[in-house]
Design an enzyme around this catalytic site. Structure first.
Site, PDB file in Angstrom:
ATOM      1  N   ARG A   1      -0.951  -6.772   6.811  1.00  0.00           N
ATOM      2  CA  ARG A   1      -0.393  -6.785   8.159  1.00  0.00           C
ATOM      3  C   ARG A   1      -1.396  -6.222   9.161  1.00  0.00           C
ATOM      4  O   ARG A   1      -2.017  -5.183   8.912  1.00  0.00           O
ATOM      5  CB  ARG A   1       0.896  -5.961   8.195  1.00  0.00           C
ATOM      6  CG  ARG A   1       1.984  -6.543   7.301  1.00  0.00           C
ATOM      7  CD  ARG A   1       3.069  -5.539   6.992  1.00  0.00           C
ATOM      8  NE  ARG A   1       3.707  -5.055   8.205  1.00  0.00           N
ATOM      9  CZ  ARG A   1       4.450  -3.957   8.260  1.00  0.00           C
ATOM     10  NH1 ARG A   1       4.621  -3.216   7.185  1.00  0.00           N
ATOM     11  NH2 ARG A   1       5.007  -3.598   9.389  1.00  0.00           N
TER      12      ARG A   1
ATOM     13  N   THR B   1       0.829  -1.214   0.000  1.00  0.00           N
ATOM     14  CA  THR B   1       0.000   0.000   0.000  1.00  0.00           C
ATOM     15  C   THR B   1       0.860   1.259   0.000  1.00  0.00           C
ATOM     16  O   THR B   1       0.316   2.368   0.036  1.00  0.00           O
ATOM     17  CB  THR B   1      -0.929   0.035   1.227  1.00  0.00           C
ATOM     18  OG1 THR B   1      -0.132   0.017   2.424  1.00  0.00           O
ATOM     19  CG2 THR B   1      -1.884  -1.140   1.225  1.00  0.00           C
TER      20      THR B   1
ATOM     21  N   GLY C   1       5.047   0.455  -3.409  1.00  0.00           N
ATOM     22  CA  GLY C   1       4.376  -0.837  -3.314  1.00  0.00           C
ATOM     23  C   GLY C   1       3.111  -0.919  -4.125  1.00  0.00           C
ATOM     24  O   GLY C   1       2.861  -1.921  -4.822  1.00  0.00           O
TER      25      GLY C   1
ATOM     26  N   LYS D   1      20.896  -0.861   3.875  1.00  0.00           N
ATOM     27  CA  LYS D   1      20.593  -1.662   2.682  1.00  0.00           C
ATOM     28  C   LYS D   1      21.699  -2.687   2.415  1.00  0.00           C
ATOM     29  O   LYS D   1      21.424  -3.819   1.979  1.00  0.00           O
ATOM     30  CB  LYS D   1      20.384  -0.748   1.472  1.00  0.00           C
ATOM     31  CG  LYS D   1      19.065   0.015   1.531  1.00  0.00           C
ATOM     32  CD  LYS D   1      18.883   0.960   0.349  1.00  0.00           C
ATOM     33  CE  LYS D   1      17.548   1.686   0.456  1.00  0.00           C
ATOM     34  NZ  LYS D   1      17.316   2.613  -0.678  1.00  0.00           N
TER      35      LYS D   1
ATOM     36  N   ARG E   1      21.526  -6.709   2.137  1.00  0.00           N
ATOM     37  CA  ARG E   1      22.157  -7.448   1.027  1.00  0.00           C
ATOM     38  C   ARG E   1      23.055  -8.571   1.564  1.00  0.00           C
ATOM     39  O   ARG E   1      23.051  -9.688   1.034  1.00  0.00           O
ATOM     40  CB  ARG E   1      22.996  -6.506   0.159  1.00  0.00           C
ATOM     41  CG  ARG E   1      22.203  -5.630  -0.784  1.00  0.00           C
ATOM     42  CD  ARG E   1      23.146  -4.957  -1.769  1.00  0.00           C
ATOM     43  NE  ARG E   1      22.461  -4.097  -2.704  1.00  0.00           N
ATOM     44  CZ  ARG E   1      23.015  -3.589  -3.805  1.00  0.00           C
ATOM     45  NH1 ARG E   1      24.287  -3.859  -4.078  1.00  0.00           N
ATOM     46  NH2 ARG E   1      22.324  -2.814  -4.628  1.00  0.00           N
TER      47      ARG E   1
END
Length: 312
Positions: A35, A12, A16, A138, A142
């Site tokens: 959720r 949402t 997304g 990030k 990864r």
């Protein structure tokens, strides 16, 4: 060949919802994690129900209940996470580590696209504080993905049109300035600007494509590789208005940073790397990457004069 089943986490949100639509448009059986944390957020619930009417499937699951996450992941072949990574909205990058664990336990996922969709974090080890936190987190995600040997595609989508194009890349708003535009340095450093719908289209195209397996997809549509000055010139042509142009040096741009709030400092740092350093365009794509417009020439990506027309 049957289309992969896609689970979108964060369906949402700003990216997304576009990823959900692109997945449906490209014919993938599409699932969205619903959720319980949405609580009384009626807008999110109505968006989920709208997607359900369009053919998406809603799967309940919570990051506070790992079992439900594993069960949700087992319904899909591909997982795409679009949880927010910007500090002025909500910042949930490291929450993905729980999703990585669920994917690892489920054992059935053939591709994972984590929440990146911006600057390639692997190239930002030199980033200034505090903005580097986005890239560091990030990279932590990864690392977890690759240690778990989860097949992946990373999406480097550069500058979102909604944040960078409508404002002509000013930090202070989302619409074009009326009279004066501040250029970063001489305004000639090249950046890359994209319509968010196109980002989603390119991302979904990767999921069944062996050419993007365990690689970074860089979105560099050639006509959208522009300097800030060129972006301003496009706006002046589209709108019929002429803006007064003032240059701001890197030193003057960074000087007030310490007096700003945390989210604003992060934003200033990112703008510095994009518009002074040229971090989006100052490198060639290597063997661990592919370029989206070359792989998918059939995508009629939005040019920035078309994007700016609505603002005129």
């Amino acid at each position: 060949m049957a289309k992969s089943k896609v689970l979108v986490v964060g369906g949402t949100g700003y990216m997304g919802r576009r990823l959900v639509k692109a997945s449906l448009d490209q014919g993938h059986p599409t699932y969205i994690l619903q959720r319980p944390e949405i609580g009384l957020d009626i807008d999110k619930l109505q968006m989920l129900l709208s997607f359900k009417r369009s053919g998406a499937h809603l799967i309940e699951g919570s990051f506070s209940d790992p079992r439900t996450l594993v069960e949700a992941v087992r319904q899909a072949d591909v997982v795409i996470c679009a949880m927010s990574g910007v500090h002025f909205r909500s910042h949930n990058i490291l929450l993905q580590l729980k999703l990585v664990e669920a994917i690892k336990e489920a054992g059935n996922v053939k591709r994972f696209l984590p929440s990146e969709f911006g600057i390639d974090p692997s190239r930002m080890g030199h980033a200034i504080e505090p903005g580097r936190v986005s890239f560091d987190e990030k990279m932590e995600v990864r690392k977890a993905i690759e240690e778990a040997k989860i097949p992946f595609t990373y999406i480097s989508a550069n500058c979102y049109g909604g944040y960078f194009v409508g404002s002509l890349s000013q930090l202070s708003g989302l619409t074009p300035p009326k009279d004066t535009i501040y250029l970063y340095g001489d305004g000639n450093v090249k950046a890359i600007f994209l319509n968010e719908d196109d980002i989603a289209t390119y991302a979904i195209k990767t999921i069944d494509d062996p050419r993007t397996l365990n690689k970074t997809l860089y979105l560099r549509p050639p006509e959208n590789i522009l300097s800030q000055r060129q972006l301003v010139e496009i706006w002046e042509k589209v709108s019929g208005r002429t803006l007064e142009k003032r240059s701001i040096s890197a030193e003057d741009f960074l000087a007030p940073m310490k007096g700003l709030g945390f989210a604003e400092q992060v934003g200033v740092g990112h703008f510095y790397h994009i518009f002074y350093e040229g971090c989006l365009t100052n490198f060639e794509i290597g063997e661990d990457g592919e370029e989206a417009s070359q792989l998918y020439p059939e995508v009629q990506y939005t040019r920035m004069d078309e994007y700016l027309n609505i603002y005129a």
